[in-house]
Scaffold this motif. Sequence first.
Motif, PDB file in Angstrom:
ATOM      1  N   PRO A 106      40.978  30.376  41.878  1.00  0.00           N
ATOM      2  CA  PRO A 106      41.170  31.824  41.696  1.00  0.00           C
ATOM      3  C   PRO A 106      42.571  32.286  42.092  1.00  0.00           C
ATOM      4  N   ALA A 107      43.119  31.695  43.169  1.00  0.00           N
ATOM      5  CA  ALA A 107      44.448  32.111  43.613  1.00  0.00           C
ATOM      6  C   ALA A 107      45.526  31.662  42.643  1.00  0.00           C
ATOM      7  N   PHE A 108      45.447  30.393  42.199  1.00  0.00           N
ATOM      8  CA  PHE A 108      46.498  29.913  41.316  1.00  0.00           C
ATOM      9  C   PHE A 108      46.258  30.295  39.864  1.00  0.00           C
ATOM     10  N   PHE A 109      45.132  29.847  39.293  1.00  0.00           N
ATOM     11  CA  PHE A 109      44.913  30.112  37.875  1.00  0.00           C
ATOM     12  C   PHE A 109      44.655  31.590  37.610  1.00  0.00           C
ATOM     13  N   GLY A 110      43.822  32.209  38.438  1.00  0.00           N
ATOM     14  CA  GLY A 110      43.537  33.623  38.225  1.00  0.00           C
ATOM     15  C   GLY A 110      44.696  34.525  38.615  1.00  0.00           C
ATOM     16  N   GLY A 111      45.262  34.278  39.799  1.00  0.00           N
ATOM     17  CA  GLY A 111      46.274  35.182  40.309  1.00  0.00           C
ATOM     18  C   GLY A 111      47.666  34.948  39.769  1.00  0.00           C
ATOM     19  N   ILE A 112      48.047  33.665  39.590  1.00  0.00           N
ATOM     20  CA  ILE A 112      49.416  33.363  39.176  1.00  0.00           C
ATOM     21  C   ILE A 112      49.494  32.957  37.711  1.00  0.00           C
ATOM     22  N   PHE A 113      48.708  31.955  37.311  1.00  0.00           N
ATOM     23  CA  PHE A 113      48.862  31.489  35.935  1.00  0.00           C
ATOM     24  C   PHE A 113      48.456  32.573  34.938  1.00  0.00           C
ATOM     25  N   TRP A 114      47.332  33.248  35.192  1.00  0.00           N
ATOM     26  CA  TRP A 114      46.946  34.364  34.321  1.00  0.00           C
ATOM     27  C   TRP A 114      47.791  35.598  34.617  1.00  0.00           C
ATOM     28  N   GLY A 115      47.919  35.943  35.898  1.00  0.00           N
ATOM     29  CA  GLY A 115      48.591  37.190  36.258  1.00  0.00           C
ATOM     30  C   GLY A 115      50.078  37.189  35.978  1.00  0.00           C
ATOM     31  N   PHE A 116      50.726  36.012  36.097  1.00  0.00           N
ATOM     32  CA  PHE A 116      52.168  35.917  35.909  1.00  0.00           C
ATOM     33  C   PHE A 116      52.530  35.313  34.554  1.00  0.00           C
ATOM     34  N   TYR A 117      51.932  34.173  34.218  1.00  0.00           N
ATOM     35  CA  TYR A 117      52.378  33.454  33.026  1.00  0.00           C
ATOM     36  C   TYR A 117      51.700  33.950  31.752  1.00  0.00           C
ATOM     37  N   ARG A 118      50.400  34.144  31.799  1.00  0.00           N
ATOM     38  CA  ARG A 118      49.676  34.510  30.579  1.00  0.00           C
ATOM     39  C   ARG A 118      49.678  36.005  30.300  1.00  0.00           C
ATOM     40  N   THR A 119      49.963  36.805  31.301  1.00  0.00           N
ATOM     41  CA  THR A 119      50.022  38.253  31.103  1.00  0.00           C
ATOM     42  C   THR A 119      51.424  38.649  30.640  1.00  0.00           C
ATOM     43  N   PRO A 120      51.549  39.412  29.556  1.00  0.00           N
ATOM     44  CA  PRO A 120      52.874  39.881  29.119  1.00  0.00           C
ATOM     45  C   PRO A 120      53.621  40.570  30.256  1.00  0.00           C
ATOM     46  N   GLY A 121      54.928  40.371  30.294  1.00  0.00           N
ATOM     47  CA  GLY A 121      55.734  40.857  31.401  1.00  0.00           C
ATOM     48  C   GLY A 121      55.584  42.341  31.681  1.00  0.00           C
ATOM     49  N   ASP A 122      55.440  43.149  30.632  1.00  0.00           N
ATOM     50  CA  ASP A 122      55.342  44.591  30.846  1.00  0.00           C
ATOM     51  C   ASP A 122      53.993  45.016  31.421  1.00  0.00           C
ATOM     52  N   GLN A 123      53.081  44.048  31.550  1.00  0.00           N
ATOM     53  CA  GLN A 123      51.770  44.338  32.139  1.00  0.00           C
ATOM     54  C   GLN A 123      51.594  43.691  33.508  1.00  0.00           C
ATOM     55  N   HIS A 124      52.639  43.077  34.030  1.00  0.00           N
ATOM     56  CA  HIS A 124      52.537  42.402  35.324  1.00  0.00           C
ATOM     57  C   HIS A 124      52.188  43.385  36.444  1.00  0.00           C
ATOM     58  N   ASP A 125      51.307  42.918  37.321  1.00  0.00           N
ATOM     59  CA  ASP A 125      51.029  43.627  38.576  1.00  0.00           C
ATOM     60  C   ASP A 125      51.764  42.855  39.665  1.00  0.00           C
ATOM     61  N   ASP A 126      52.995  43.267  39.959  1.00  0.00           N
ATOM     62  CA  ASP A 126      53.850  42.496  40.857  1.00  0.00           C
ATOM     63  C   ASP A 126      53.262  42.363  42.254  1.00  0.00           C
ATOM     64  N   VAL A 127      52.592  43.399  42.717  1.00  0.00           N
ATOM     65  CA  VAL A 127      51.988  43.345  44.057  1.00  0.00           C
ATOM     66  C   VAL A 127      50.889  42.286  44.082  1.00  0.00           C
ATOM     67  N   ALA A 128      50.050  42.269  43.055  1.00  0.00           N
ATOM     68  CA  ALA A 128      48.974  41.281  42.991  1.00  0.00           C
ATOM     69  C   ALA A 128      49.534  39.869  42.874  1.00  0.00           C
ATOM     70  N   ILE A 129      50.604  39.699  42.097  1.00  0.00           N
ATOM     71  CA  ILE A 129      51.217  38.377  41.952  1.00  0.00           C
ATOM     72  C   ILE A 129      51.769  37.898  43.286  1.00  0.00           C
ATOM     73  N   GLU A 130      52.466  38.764  44.022  1.00  0.00           N
ATOM     74  CA  GLU A 130      53.004  38.382  45.330  1.00  0.00           C
ATOM     75  C   GLU A 130      51.879  38.015  46.289  1.00  0.00           C
ATOM     76  N   ARG A 131      50.790  38.741  46.212  1.00  0.00           N
ATOM     77  CA  ARG A 131      49.639  38.446  47.070  1.00  0.00           C
ATOM     78  C   ARG A 131      49.050  37.072  46.728  1.00  0.00           C
ATOM     79  N   SER A 132      48.980  36.758  45.444  1.00  0.00           N
ATOM     80  CA  SER A 132      48.458  35.463  45.016  1.00  0.00           C
ATOM     81  C   SER A 132      49.397  34.327  45.406  1.00  0.00           C
ATOM     82  N   LEU A 133      50.712  34.568  45.301  1.00  0.00           N
ATOM     83  CA  LEU A 133      51.676  33.549  45.727  1.00  0.00           C
ATOM     84  C   LEU A 133      51.517  33.244  47.210  1.00  0.00           C
TER      85      LEU A 133
END
Length: 215
Positions: A106-133
């Motif tokens: 959940p932390a890597f695939f859900g939070g980073i791979f989906w949240g950062f890589y698979r989500t278009p940049g203009d839809q990024h939730d930067d706070v959530a990504i930092e939390r997942s990192l």
Amino acid sequence: MLTIWGRESSYNVQKVLWLADELGLDYSHRPAGGEQGGLGDAAFLAMNPNGRIPVIEDGETIIWETHAILRYLASAHGGQDFRRASPAAQSLIDRWLDWSLSELEPAFFGGIFWGFYRTPGDQHDDVAIERSLAKCDRLYRILDERLAQSPFLSGDRLGLADIPAGTTLYRYFELEIPRPSLPNVEAWYRRLQQRPPYQRHVMRAFGELYGRLTY
């Protein structure tokens, strides 16, 4: 013959294909999901009413849910390296399987791979990504401490515990993200990279998934 359903770019399907090759199984792979589609077809839903991959057919036995498939293949077709004789020894394998499913993935695939890589940049939730990192840093450090004790997560040799967490490593190290120093995880990753089944099924280009939120 064993049949494995699912697209090769799915990390859950990669777990199953990797294990099947490590066990030397004779199987047929049927692409499904993503561009291949088919998950909503009546025939597929008859196998898995959730419409998700992977699914396996082993004779008359049909199984869905990735870790149930891994446990089944290890029990039905694996030797002692993949299914331990004593309940205590098996519990070590099972706890890492469940930890990977409930914590690391959940932390890597859900939070980073989906949240950062698979989500278009203009839809990024930067706070959530930092939390997942930050959570991934903590979890991979846990792995690093465990791997200081043995060359594989399962012990002296590759085993079932290595499959789920090991499947995260290729994408984790390929993404342009900050990572802590993880000497033991990196050594484990190098050992996995030397295995032909890992090369075939896990070390696969994943550019097709960039910015795409479809399953």
